[in-house]
Enzyme design. Structure first.
Site, PDB file in Angstrom:
ATOM      1  N   GLY A 102       0.925  -1.763  -0.064  1.00 22.90           N
ATOM      2  CA  GLY A 102       0.031   0.107   0.198  1.00 22.90           C
ATOM      3  C   GLY A 102       0.999   0.982  -0.107  1.00 22.90           C
ATOM      4  O   GLY A 102       1.868   0.951  -0.014  1.00 22.90           O
ATOM      5  N   ASP A 132       8.138   5.491   8.129  1.00 24.21           N
ATOM      6  CA  ASP A 132       8.140   6.802   8.574  1.00 24.21           C
ATOM      7  C   ASP A 132       7.107   7.867   7.693  1.00 24.21           C
ATOM      8  O   ASP A 132       6.632   9.167   7.670  1.00 24.21           O
ATOM      9  CB  ASP A 132       9.404   8.490   9.050  1.00 24.21           C
ATOM     10  CG  ASP A 132      10.408   7.986   8.162  1.00 24.21           C
ATOM     11  OD1 ASP A 132       9.955   7.764   6.397  1.00 24.21           O
ATOM     12  OD2 ASP A 132      11.611   8.319   8.457  1.00 24.21           O
ATOM     13  N   ASP A 263       4.775  -3.948  -7.923  1.00 23.67           N
ATOM     14  CA  ASP A 263       4.044  -2.816  -7.238  1.00 23.67           C
ATOM     15  C   ASP A 263       4.526  -1.500  -7.400  1.00 23.67           C
ATOM     16  O   ASP A 263       4.225  -0.430  -7.591  1.00 23.67           O
ATOM     17  CB  ASP A 263       4.323  -3.163  -5.338  1.00 23.67           C
ATOM     18  CG  ASP A 263       5.536  -2.739  -4.703  1.00 23.67           C
ATOM     19  OD1 ASP A 263       5.898  -4.484  -5.055  1.00 23.67           O
ATOM     20  OD2 ASP A 263       5.919  -2.194  -4.282  1.00 23.67           O
ATOM     21  N   ASN A 264       5.523  -1.859  -8.392  1.00 22.17           N
ATOM     22  CA  ASN A 264       5.798  -0.575  -9.068  1.00 22.17           C
ATOM     23  C   ASN A 264       5.953  -0.424 -10.564  1.00 22.17           C
ATOM     24  O   ASN A 264       6.330   0.033 -11.284  1.00 22.17           O
ATOM     25  CB  ASN A 264       7.277  -0.572  -8.760  1.00 22.17           C
ATOM     26  CG  ASN A 264       7.974  -0.103  -7.082  1.00 22.17           C
ATOM     27  OD1 ASN A 264       7.264   0.274  -6.319  1.00 22.17           O
ATOM     28  ND2 ASN A 264       9.813  -0.843  -7.271  1.00 22.17           N
TER      29      ASN A 264
END
Length: 497
Positions: A102, A132, A263-264
């Site tokens: 995600g 982060d 996912d890329n």
């Protein structure tokens, strides 16, 4: 042009810009997104902006001087009517199923003028896992410059509207300052979005996602498909074709993505997620640009095969909708032929060979690539020198690049016999429009980053100007088109941006 630093006077129009938001990905529902507010950054400043990208979404003149726009594109305020969301997806990373991923540091602000607007580096989301949610100045400058450079090269890509920076510190291998990239694309949907719902057996959501993509981006898949399930096979075939053409362009220009996880991979065949990318310096087919890629999975010469593997993962995810193994196999079957045809056409243009030229051009190309690899010849410089040699008739500067003088002389003899079949001026013009003088080499990006860390954004602006017209000569900028310095060989690019 780019504004390298903020100017004090905002324009009235830019300060009240209200995007005309359109229905988009977030409207698919809560199974697909999570509402998230961006986290502010202290004391933001402009690092670079793209007027061309701004025009895509109707930004008014002077937006680069607006404190309101600076705040909005840093995530400190919301654009009027914006609903920021993080999208959920899964994927295979380095060939291994990674499960749920995600948008861990990206927020989709909405869609306007047919473009999705996204902040990258705007803070934690529910999908940040142990991260982060921030991006650092170093990687943000690289993504900003390369996104716009790839567009200028004619390679499908997400766009970069701007980079903003902040003195806020982010911990990576060392403490670095934070930055936010504002990105644009018709869609940021990835192969991994489909994998997520397929892996969980959520067929209704999978179908809703596929229908959304077909309706918005591939309407011909339904118009020409016949039965419902045939539309999904047609979608797979269309994505396969776009992906093959994209990979041909990467290989021709010498672009290494570095982290081709599923996912890329863009469902629209765009270059997506500029992390540990690199343009080749010396021609090395097995070059690994990502320091994190210990096994060389994403080496330059493996990129087409990895894309093929990723397309099979997409096919697997779509199988509940296609429901026909043979149809899925047929949809994938054109990949190799499309890739090879597109790549050879691009390389013929780089060689200045028109369609009427007859000869073993594929064999000639393979001989050349073997010579380039054996002597580790600088890839961009070779092609530009060859273009200039065809224009002038003097091939001395080309020969100077090779240790194997006899080998390149024999190759040049065969090559010039092919060139003689067409008008020399046509060939030279084609080559000079196909072989860029300027690409975003690692050392050029690094020089801009080092200056930016000291508060000097002039080199970011210079590079953006050069890369916006990469085939032009740009007198006075020979150093930006020259050989990389020795220290460039020791630059290490990893996934830790």
């Amino acid at each position: 042009m780019t504004d390298s630093a903020p100017s004090p006077a905002p324009t009235r129009d830019a300060s009240v810009w209200c995007p005309a938001w359109q229905d988009g990905f977030a409207d698919l529902g809560p199974a697909f997104v999570r509402d998230v507010l961006p986290q502010p950054l202290a004391d933001p400043y402009w690092v670079g902006t793209s007027a061309q990208a701004g025009a895509l979404i109707g930004l008014p003149e002077g937006w680069q001087r607006s404190p309101e726009m600076l705040a909005a594109f840093t995530g400190n305020t919301l654009l009027p009517g914006s609903r920021p969301v993080a999208t959920i997806y899964s994927g295979h990373q380095f060939g291994v199923w990674a499960g749920q991923l995600g948008d861990g540091r990206a927020l989709l602000l909405g869609q306007t003028c047919g473009q999705e607007l996204q902040l990258k580096g705007s803070g934690r989301t529910p999908f940040s896992r142990m991260g982060d949610g921030r991006a650092v100045l170093r990687s943000s400058i690289r993504e900003f410059l390369c996104s716009e450079a790839m567009h200028a090269l004619g390679i499908p890509t997400t766009r970069a509207l701007c980079v903003t920076g902040s003195p806020a510190l982010v911990a990576r291998e060392e403490l670095e300052t934070a930055a936010v990239v504002t990105r644009l694309a018709e869609s940021f949907i990835r192969f991994g979005h489909f994998e997520h719902f397929a892996a969980r057996g959520h067929t209704d959501e999978l179908r809703a996602l596929a229908d959304h993509v077909i309706e918005r981006h591939y309407p011909a898949c339904r118009a020409n498909a016949g039965p419902q399930r045939a539309a999904y096979a047609a979608l797979l075939e269309a994505v396969t074709e776009r992906t093959a053409r994209l990979l041909a362009q990467w290989q021709a220009v010498g672009f290494c993505h570095g982290v081709m996880n599923t996912d890329n991979m863009s469902i629209l065949g765009l270059t997506l997620d500029y992390g540990p990318f690199q343009f080749l310096d010396a021609y090395d087919p097995g070059h690994i640009c990502n320091h994190s890629d210990a096994q060389g999975r994403y080496a330059f010469d493996r990129q087409p095969t990895v894309a093929w593997w990723n397309l099979h993962r997409l096919a697997q995810a779509l199988m509940p909708l296609i429901d026909d193994v043979q149809a899925a196999q047929s949809a994938l079957a054109g990949y190799e032929a499309t890739l090879n045809h597109a790549y050879l056409a691009l390389m013929r243009a780089k060689l200045g060979l028109g369609a009427a030229v007859q000869g073993d051009d594929a064999g000639l190309l393979q001989q050349l690539l073997a010579l380039l690899a054996a002597d580790r010849v600088d890839y961009p410089i070779f092609w530009r020198r060859l273009s200039q040699a065809v224009a002038t008739g003097d091939f001395g500067a080309v020969r100077d690049l090779f240790l194997d003088g006899a080998g390149i002389d024999a190759w040049l003899l065969t090559y010039q016999e092919l060139l003689a079949q067409q008008e020399r001026g046509f060939a030279a013009d084609l080559m000079l429009r196909s072989n860029p003088r300027f690409v975003l080499r690692n050392h050029l990006a690094e020089q801009a980053i080092r200056a930016a860390k000291l508060g000097d954004f002039s080199e970011v602006q210079t590079l953006q100007t050069l890369l916006a017209r990469p085939f032009d000569e740009h007198p006075g900028h020979d150093a930006h088109a020259g050989f990389p310095p020795d220290w460039a060989a020791h630059l290490s690019i990893s996934c830790s941006s």
